[in-house]
Design a protein around this motif. Sequence first.
Motif, PDB file in Angstrom:
ATOM      1  N   VAL A  66       1.239  -1.697   9.346  1.00 37.08           N
ATOM      2  CA  VAL A  66       1.794  -0.691   8.629  1.00 37.08           C
ATOM      3  C   VAL A  66       2.644   0.304   9.423  1.00 37.08           C
ATOM      4  O   VAL A  66       3.713   0.662   9.060  1.00 37.08           O
ATOM      5  CB  VAL A  66       0.743   0.092   7.849  1.00 37.08           C
ATOM      6  CG1 VAL A  66       1.238   1.182   7.170  1.00 37.08           C
ATOM      7  CG2 VAL A  66       0.132  -0.906   6.729  1.00 37.08           C
ATOM      8  N   ALA A  99       0.627  -3.748  -4.386  1.00 33.24           N
ATOM      9  CA  ALA A  99       1.813  -3.386  -3.116  1.00 33.24           C
ATOM     10  C   ALA A  99       3.062  -3.254  -3.898  1.00 33.24           C
ATOM     11  O   ALA A  99       4.066  -2.719  -3.279  1.00 33.24           O
ATOM     12  CB  ALA A  99       1.685  -4.205  -2.132  1.00 33.24           C
ATOM     13  N   ILE A 153       4.930  -4.740   6.392  1.00 36.39           N
ATOM     14  CA  ILE A 153       3.661  -3.939   6.000  1.00 36.39           C
ATOM     15  C   ILE A 153       2.900  -4.719   4.778  1.00 36.39           C
ATOM     16  O   ILE A 153       1.787  -4.715   4.855  1.00 36.39           O
ATOM     17  CB  ILE A 153       4.405  -2.669   4.934  1.00 36.39           C
ATOM     18  CG1 ILE A 153       5.032  -1.823   6.206  1.00 36.39           C
ATOM     19  CG2 ILE A 153       3.394  -1.816   4.532  1.00 36.39           C
ATOM     20  CD1 ILE A 153       6.011  -0.787   5.511  1.00 36.39           C
ATOM     21  N   SER A 206       0.256  10.551   6.454  1.00 38.05           N
ATOM     22  CA  SER A 206      -0.854   9.319   7.123  1.00 38.05           C
ATOM     23  C   SER A 206      -1.981  10.152   7.595  1.00 38.05           C
ATOM     24  O   SER A 206      -3.271   9.928   7.503  1.00 38.05           O
ATOM     25  CB  SER A 206       0.046   8.844   8.134  1.00 38.05           C
ATOM     26  OG  SER A 206       1.163   7.975   7.672  1.00 38.05           O
ATOM     27  N   GLU A 257      -0.040   3.383   2.887  1.00 35.82           N
ATOM     28  CA  GLU A 257       0.640   2.311   2.808  1.00 35.82           C
ATOM     29  C   GLU A 257       1.602   2.609   1.509  1.00 35.82           C
ATOM     30  O   GLU A 257       2.706   1.997   1.554  1.00 35.82           O
ATOM     31  CB  GLU A 257      -0.249   1.123   2.128  1.00 35.82           C
ATOM     32  CG  GLU A 257      -1.112   0.647   3.419  1.00 35.82           C
ATOM     33  CD  GLU A 257      -1.716  -0.608   3.143  1.00 35.82           C
ATOM     34  OE1 GLU A 257      -1.190  -1.360   2.430  1.00 35.82           O
ATOM     35  OE2 GLU A 257      -2.797  -0.841   3.692  1.00 35.82           O
ATOM     36  N   GLU A 268      -8.537   6.444   4.684  1.00 37.03           N
ATOM     37  CA  GLU A 268      -7.865   5.006   4.801  1.00 37.03           C
ATOM     38  C   GLU A 268      -7.749   4.576   6.166  1.00 37.03           C
ATOM     39  O   GLU A 268      -7.713   5.394   7.291  1.00 37.03           O
ATOM     40  CB  GLU A 268      -6.354   5.454   4.044  1.00 37.03           C
ATOM     41  CG  GLU A 268      -6.226   6.210   2.700  1.00 37.03           C
ATOM     42  CD  GLU A 268      -4.920   6.318   1.957  1.00 37.03           C
ATOM     43  OE1 GLU A 268      -4.026   6.191   2.823  1.00 37.03           O
ATOM     44  OE2 GLU A 268      -5.028   6.956   1.086  1.00 37.03           O
TER      45      GLU A 268
END
Length: 290
Positions: A264, A151, A139, A249, A97, A258
């Motif tokens: 996302v 965030a 997102i 990722s 993220e 994660e």
Amino acid sequence: MDQNTRAGILLMIGATFVFAMQDGISRHLGGAYNVWMIVMIRYWFFAAFVIWLTRRNGGLRNALRPARPYLQVFRGALLALEICVTVLSFVLLGLVESHAIFACYPLLVAAFSGPVLGETVGWRRWLAIGIGFIGILVILQPGVGVFAPEAIVPLIGALMFALYGLLTRLAAKTDSTQTSFFWTGIVGAVVMTAIGASFWEPMIARDWAWMALLCVTGVLGHWLLIKCYEFAEASTVQPFAYLQLVFVSILGVSLFGEELRTNVVIGAAIVVGAGIFTLIRSRRAIRPIV
């Protein structure tokens, strides 16, 4: 595609992979130790590297006399603090993220290139910027459940990095790349030592090995970038920098457990697509395609 361009693209892909490894190590160390100390040690190694590289290229005397010293000091300090913010976001929000949000920085560069550099931003790029920020909203999902304040951290990091990029372009009008690179390492080391020295804490032997690898990946990544720009134009290879989002990722999901949430993935795709479009438009603005 000529041989130099192909080599530049391969070097950029290599750099993004190394930087992804660096982010994964930062995420690991940041979960066990304070961010200030981690970034400080990393900058010590980086400063030693830039001094060696500058002396090797015979430019140390010129590097010590930049045309705009205050600008060089400010951008160097800004990058060091941005790295701290970004590593903190890895710990708070995770790699996936954080990078999905951070990917908006080229849009911020395009948005602020007018007031900072006096460049003209056409309506197509403004449209792409707007679409990119819709991706950020996808997102973040404001209004869905409880909004996570952490965030905002990678968004602040992206804003700081965009400003650093603009100031680097401004410095490039009067100073060489070698001079700017030198001041980036030296000022960052001074700033982080001033902040991080009081946050020193013991580190176990295994993590010192990870710390050493973090320093090596930082230097190797920058070296690959330097070589990359020697072979190809920045506007040609820059879109491949988004592969770092793919690499982190994979790391985030496979090593840190994660979750790759649908919003996302969709939001990141929107942001990356808008970012690539702004890069293409910027290239056409600089060198019209006939």
